[in-house]
Design a protein around this motif. Structure first.
Motif, PDB file in Angstrom:
ATOM      1  N   LYS A 176       0.834  -1.198   0.000  1.00  0.00           N
ATOM      2  CA  LYS A 176       0.000   0.000   0.000  1.00  0.00           C
ATOM      3  C   LYS A 176       0.876   1.260   0.000  1.00  0.00           C
ATOM      4  O   LYS A 176       0.618   2.197  -0.757  1.00  0.00           O
ATOM      5  N   LEU A 177       1.910   1.290   0.856  1.00  0.00           N
ATOM      6  CA  LEU A 177       2.822   2.434   0.875  1.00  0.00           C
ATOM      7  C   LEU A 177       3.514   2.615  -0.477  1.00  0.00           C
ATOM      8  O   LEU A 177       3.656   3.736  -0.964  1.00  0.00           O
ATOM      9  N   ASN A 178       3.929   1.514  -1.072  1.00  0.00           N
ATOM     10  CA  ASN A 178       4.591   1.575  -2.370  1.00  0.00           C
ATOM     11  C   ASN A 178       3.645   2.128  -3.434  1.00  0.00           C
ATOM     12  O   ASN A 178       4.015   3.010  -4.203  1.00  0.00           O
ATOM     13  N   LYS A 235      10.070  17.191 -10.585  1.00  0.00           N
ATOM     14  CA  LYS A 235      10.948  18.299 -10.946  1.00  0.00           C
ATOM     15  C   LYS A 235      11.511  18.981  -9.701  1.00  0.00           C
ATOM     16  O   LYS A 235      12.711  19.261  -9.620  1.00  0.00           O
ATOM     17  N   ARG A 236      10.662  19.234  -8.711  1.00  0.00           N
ATOM     18  CA  ARG A 236      11.120  19.870  -7.471  1.00  0.00           C
ATOM     19  C   ARG A 236      12.097  18.978  -6.724  1.00  0.00           C
ATOM     20  O   ARG A 236      13.108  19.455  -6.198  1.00  0.00           O
ATOM     21  N   MET A 237      11.812  17.687  -6.667  1.00  0.00           N
ATOM     22  CA  MET A 237      12.705  16.778  -5.958  1.00  0.00           C
ATOM     23  C   MET A 237      14.055  16.673  -6.672  1.00  0.00           C
ATOM     24  O   MET A 237      15.097  16.660  -6.030  1.00  0.00           O
ATOM     25  N   ALA A 238      14.027  16.622  -7.993  1.00  0.00           N
ATOM     26  CA  ALA A 238      15.281  16.553  -8.750  1.00  0.00           C
ATOM     27  C   ALA A 238      16.103  17.822  -8.532  1.00  0.00           C
ATOM     28  O   ALA A 238      17.327  17.755  -8.406  1.00  0.00           O
ATOM     29  N   ALA A 239      15.430  18.960  -8.459  1.00  0.00           N
ATOM     30  CA  ALA A 239      16.130  20.227  -8.219  1.00  0.00           C
ATOM     31  C   ALA A 239      16.804  20.236  -6.849  1.00  0.00           C
ATOM     32  O   ALA A 239      17.836  20.873  -6.660  1.00  0.00           O
ATOM     33  N   ASP A 240      16.227  19.506  -5.893  1.00  0.00           N
ATOM     34  CA  ASP A 240      16.807  19.406  -4.549  1.00  0.00           C
ATOM     35  C   ASP A 240      17.883  18.327  -4.459  1.00  0.00           C
ATOM     36  O   ASP A 240      18.465  18.111  -3.405  1.00  0.00           O
ATOM     37  N   GLY A 241      18.102  17.597  -5.558  1.00  0.00           N
ATOM     38  CA  GLY A 241      19.114  16.555  -5.561  1.00  0.00           C
ATOM     39  C   GLY A 241      18.619  15.194  -5.128  1.00  0.00           C
ATOM     40  O   GLY A 241      19.409  14.284  -4.896  1.00  0.00           O
ATOM     41  N   THR A 242      17.309  15.036  -5.035  1.00  0.00           N
ATOM     42  CA  THR A 242      16.750  13.746  -4.647  1.00  0.00           C
ATOM     43  C   THR A 242      16.987  12.729  -5.756  1.00  0.00           C
ATOM     44  O   THR A 242      16.723  13.002  -6.924  1.00  0.00           O
ATOM     45  N   GLN A 243      17.492  11.564  -5.373  1.00  0.00           N
ATOM     46  CA  GLN A 243      17.748  10.509  -6.343  1.00  0.00           C
ATOM     47  C   GLN A 243      16.622   9.492  -6.260  1.00  0.00           C
ATOM     48  O   GLN A 243      16.299   8.998  -5.187  1.00  0.00           O
ATOM     49  N   PHE A 244      16.015   9.198  -7.396  1.00  0.00           N
ATOM     50  CA  PHE A 244      14.957   8.198  -7.427  1.00  0.00           C
ATOM     51  C   PHE A 244      15.600   6.821  -7.471  1.00  0.00           C
ATOM     52  O   PHE A 244      16.490   6.575  -8.269  1.00  0.00           O
ATOM     53  N   VAL A 245      15.124   5.935  -6.613  1.00  0.00           N
ATOM     54  CA  VAL A 245      15.783   4.638  -6.476  1.00  0.00           C
ATOM     55  C   VAL A 245      15.000   3.502  -7.095  1.00  0.00           C
ATOM     56  O   VAL A 245      15.455   2.375  -7.076  1.00  0.00           O
ATOM     57  N   GLY A 246      13.851   3.757  -7.630  1.00  0.00           N
ATOM     58  CA  GLY A 246      13.078   2.705  -8.276  1.00  0.00           C
ATOM     59  C   GLY A 246      11.630   2.746  -7.869  1.00  0.00           C
ATOM     60  O   GLY A 246      11.263   3.327  -6.852  1.00  0.00           O
ATOM     61  N   ASP A 247      10.833   2.111  -8.680  1.00  0.00           N
ATOM     62  CA  ASP A 247       9.398   2.100  -8.435  1.00  0.00           C
ATOM     63  C   ASP A 247       8.918   0.836  -7.741  1.00  0.00           C
ATOM     64  O   ASP A 247       7.748   0.719  -7.417  1.00  0.00           O
ATOM     65  N   THR A 248       9.814  -0.113  -7.537  1.00  0.00           N
ATOM     66  CA  THR A 248       9.402  -1.352  -6.866  1.00  0.00           C
ATOM     67  C   THR A 248      10.241  -1.568  -5.617  1.00  0.00           C
ATOM     68  O   THR A 248      11.326  -1.004  -5.467  1.00  0.00           O
ATOM     69  N   ARG A 249       9.722  -2.384  -4.746  1.00  0.00           N
ATOM     70  CA  ARG A 249      10.442  -2.733  -3.518  1.00  0.00           C
ATOM     71  C   ARG A 249      11.797  -3.346  -3.860  1.00  0.00           C
ATOM     72  O   ARG A 249      12.811  -3.049  -3.229  1.00  0.00           O
ATOM     73  N   GLU A 250      11.827  -4.196  -4.872  1.00  0.00           N
ATOM     74  CA  GLU A 250      13.058  -4.878  -5.250  1.00  0.00           C
ATOM     75  C   GLU A 250      14.102  -3.883  -5.761  1.00  0.00           C
ATOM     76  O   GLU A 250      15.279  -3.989  -5.428  1.00  0.00           O
ATOM     77  N   GLN A 251      13.676  -2.913  -6.584  1.00  0.00           N
ATOM     78  CA  GLN A 251      14.614  -1.904  -7.085  1.00  0.00           C
ATOM     79  C   GLN A 251      15.170  -1.067  -5.941  1.00  0.00           C
ATOM     80  O   GLN A 251      16.364  -0.774  -5.907  1.00  0.00           O
ATOM     81  N   SER A 252      14.315  -0.701  -5.010  1.00  0.00           N
ATOM     82  CA  SER A 252      14.763   0.092  -3.869  1.00  0.00           C
ATOM     83  C   SER A 252      15.727  -0.703  -3.002  1.00  0.00           C
ATOM     84  O   SER A 252      16.743  -0.181  -2.547  1.00  0.00           O
ATOM     85  N   THR A 253      15.409  -1.972  -2.765  1.00  0.00           N
ATOM     86  CA  THR A 253      16.277  -2.824  -1.952  1.00  0.00           C
ATOM     87  C   THR A 253      17.647  -2.964  -2.597  1.00  0.00           C
ATOM     88  O   THR A 253      18.672  -2.858  -1.916  1.00  0.00           O
ATOM     89  N   THR A 254      17.691  -3.180  -3.894  1.00  0.00           N
ATOM     90  CA  THR A 254      18.960  -3.301  -4.611  1.00  0.00           C
ATOM     91  C   THR A 254      19.774  -2.018  -4.486  1.00  0.00           C
ATOM     92  O   THR A 254      20.982  -2.056  -4.219  1.00  0.00           O
TER      93      THR A 254
END
Length: 70
Positions: free
Chosen positions: A14-16, A30-49
């Protein structure tokens, strides 16, 4: 986003789903990228990796530096 060990898969799913939904907003991305936020993936597995790779990278850096916690 992280959750405590033992969080049910139902809650994690649900959180995902809500996080992925929020992150489809182009203005937010766009705002998050401007702050330097790195996206780590859209799935639990991508984030875990991603997180595991950073733990290895920075764990090695700390060990190699000789730094110690007092």
């Amino acid at each position: 986003m992280t959750v405590p060990v033992g969080t049910t898969r139902e809650i994690i799913a649900k959180l995902n789903a809500e996080s992925v939904k929020a992150l489809t907003d182009p203005d937010l991305r766009k705002r998050m990228a401007a702050d330097g936020t790195q996206f780590v993936g859209d799935t639990r597995e991508q984030s875990t990796t991603f997180i595991r790779s950073k733990l290895v990278k920075w764990g090695n850096a700390v060990r190699n530096s000789g730094a110690r916690a007092d």
